[in-house]
Design an enzyme around this catalytic site. Structure first.
Site, mmCIF file in Angstrom:
data_model
loop_
_atom_site.group_PDB
_atom_site.id
_atom_site.type_symbol
_atom_site.label_atom_id
_atom_site.label_comp_id
_atom_site.label_asym_id
_atom_site.label_seq_id
_atom_site.Cartn_x
_atom_site.Cartn_y
_atom_site.Cartn_z
ATOM 1 N N ALA A 52 -18.636 12.347 39.804
ATOM 2 C CA ALA A 52 -19.622 12.362 39.553
ATOM 3 C C ALA A 52 -20.692 11.014 40.478
ATOM 4 O O ALA A 52 -20.049 10.026 41.110
ATOM 5 C CB ALA A 52 -20.021 12.024 37.711
ATOM 6 N N HIS A 53 -22.032 10.634 40.642
ATOM 7 C CA HIS A 53 -22.231 10.274 41.015
ATOM 8 C C HIS A 53 -21.935 8.338 40.690
ATOM 9 O O HIS A 53 -21.614 7.569 39.782
ATOM 10 C CB HIS A 53 -24.115 9.766 40.671
ATOM 11 C CG HIS A 53 -24.535 9.799 39.394
ATOM 12 N ND1 HIS A 53 -25.670 10.178 38.933
ATOM 13 C CD2 HIS A 53 -23.427 9.403 37.959
ATOM 14 C CE1 HIS A 53 -25.505 10.137 37.253
ATOM 15 N NE2 HIS A 53 -24.281 9.675 36.726
ATOM 16 N N ASN A 54 -21.775 8.121 41.976
ATOM 17 C CA ASN A 54 -21.565 6.158 41.434
ATOM 18 C C ASN A 54 -19.716 6.055 41.309
ATOM 19 O O ASN A 54 -19.332 4.850 41.062
ATOM 20 C CB ASN A 54 -22.162 5.388 40.596
ATOM 21 C CG ASN A 54 -23.839 5.530 41.367
ATOM 22 O OD1 ASN A 54 -24.581 5.946 41.325
ATOM 23 N ND2 ASN A 54 -24.132 4.376 42.892
ATOM 24 N N GLN A 78 -32.219 10.394 43.038
ATOM 25 C CA GLN A 78 -31.076 10.686 43.200
ATOM 26 C C GLN A 78 -30.394 9.881 45.088
ATOM 27 O O GLN A 78 -30.934 10.687 45.835
ATOM 28 C CB GLN A 78 -29.253 11.347 43.381
ATOM 29 C CG GLN A 78 -29.151 12.473 41.675
ATOM 30 C CD GLN A 78 -29.216 10.749 40.459
ATOM 31 O OE1 GLN A 78 -27.593 10.485 40.614
ATOM 32 N NE2 GLN A 78 -29.832 10.192 39.999
#
Length: 377
Positions: free
Chosen positions: A236-238, A195
């Site tokens: 969460a991511h993005n 990440q």
């Protein structure tokens, strides 16, 4: 610090009605307020309580200006309540300075008036804006940037290279920039996907205690200007959260989902990844979002549906036990009718060929009408 009604009206930029010299020392709810306290009416259900409240004065909408106590007249009583409360309880700013028990790397850059409490940590090449406060055990990682006049509370982590704007409040235990949950399958095992992106938090954002905003796999996870995130929220991511959006406690947003400007997600809403929740959307508590939602929609349920339809569904759900009994009764009646139909003789059943008489009858006997036909009375 006490204020007269007139002084407070001037500070708030409002009209008032009643004794200008009424002294106000603090604020309380309309049912709890006593002498010298200011209250407010923002909900219609409390209007009648203006007749019985012991408050010295109240913040009211224009249609209640003739209340029996002195009033401050506001088109937004709840917003005025918030501003008045800040006047009575101004923020206490700690003295600037760096505690000897804190650890600040020599390459870090700290602006004027920064406060760093004991056991806080500022990493290499990190930057802290003027007037920002780092409370005990706050951690700002290598290369991270925190803007001006921020409040980074105890046990908060702003991880490496992440960016926090001005006037941001991060409450105790919040984590900004932990790894996103990214794994690939290889030979039946989970292979971690590095990440390598960041989190960018824009100005005037507030994030509640123990909430997590994960760094992007690539690029940025972004929290828009003025967004408000409650305690125990997972972003969460993005993910991209729009400006002035609100995420209430225990909301969970899966990766790469976009939440629009001014959207409101109530408590325990969950959203799958890679969808768009539009601008000005409102989502009811405990809803599950499985597909994109268009701008301005109000939805609820699992899966989400238009709110009016959801209310009808809930009403029907409450009646399921009665409907179940009715179905059982109808099925029983149908079985009884079917049994009767199966037991009943079919047309002509029991008659011989040529229309023979039923058993026990005299085949030679003519019908009664025939026997009497032509007889004299």
């Amino acid at each position: 610090m006490p204020f007269t009604l007139e002084q407070l009206a001037q500070r708030l930029g409002l009209r008032f009605q009643g004794d200008a010299g009424t002294v106000l020392c603090g604020m309380a709810g309309i049912e709890e307020a006593g002498a010298g306290e200011l209250t407010f009416v923002a909900n219609a259900r409390y209007r009648n309580k203006l007749r019985t409240t012991r408050a010295a004065a109240a913040i009211v909408p224009p249609d209640l200006a003739d209340a029996p106590i002195p009033v401050l007249i506001s088109s937004n009583p709840y917003g005025t309540f918030a501003r008045a409360l800040a006047i009575f309880h101004p923020e206490v700013r700690p003295e600037p300075g760096i505690s000897p028990a804190a650890w600040v790397e020599p390459s870090a850059a700290l602006g004027a008036g920064v406060t760093v409490f004991p056991f806080a940590y500022v990493g290499q090449h990190a930057a802290i804006g003027a007037g920002t406060v780092l409370y005990p055990f706050a951690c700002v990682g290598e290369g991270a940037r925190v803007g001006q006049d921020c409040r980074i509370h105890a046990h908060v982590s702003v991880r490496e290279r992440c960016i926090v704007g001005d006037r941001v409040i991060l409450h105790d235990g919040a984590v900004v920039g932990a790894d996103g949950f990214g794994f690939a399958q290889e030979d039946g095992r989970h292979l971690k996907i590095p990440q390598v992106g960041i989190v960018r938090i824009e100005d005037d954002v507030e994030i509640g205690a123990n909430s997590c905003v994960d760094r992007a796999t690539l690029g940025e996870t972004r929290i828009g200007r003025g967004a408000k995130i409650d305690n125990l929220v997972q972003v969460a991511h993005n993910v991209r959260i729009g400006e002035d959006a609100v995420l209430v406690s225990q909301v969970g947003i899966s990766g790469s989902t976009v939440v629009g400007d001014r959207a409101v997600l109530a408590g325990q809403v969950g959203a799958v990844g890679h969808i768009r929740i539009g601008n000005d959307v409102k989502v009811g508590a405990k809803s599950g979002i499985h597909a994109s939602i268009r701008d301005g929609e109000v939805v609820s349920g699992i899966p989400t549906m238009p709110y009016e339809h959801f209310l009808k569904t809930i009403a029907a759900f409450k009646r399921l036990p009665q409907l179940r009994e009715r179905v059982f009764k109808l099925e029983s009646e149908i079985r009884a009718l079917r049994s009767c139909l199966e037991a009943a003789p079919s047309p002509g059943e029991g008659a011989g060929a040529g229309g023979a008489a039923p058993a026990g009858g005299d085949a030679r006997a003519a019908p009664a009408d025939d026997r009497t036909k032509g007889r004299e009375p």
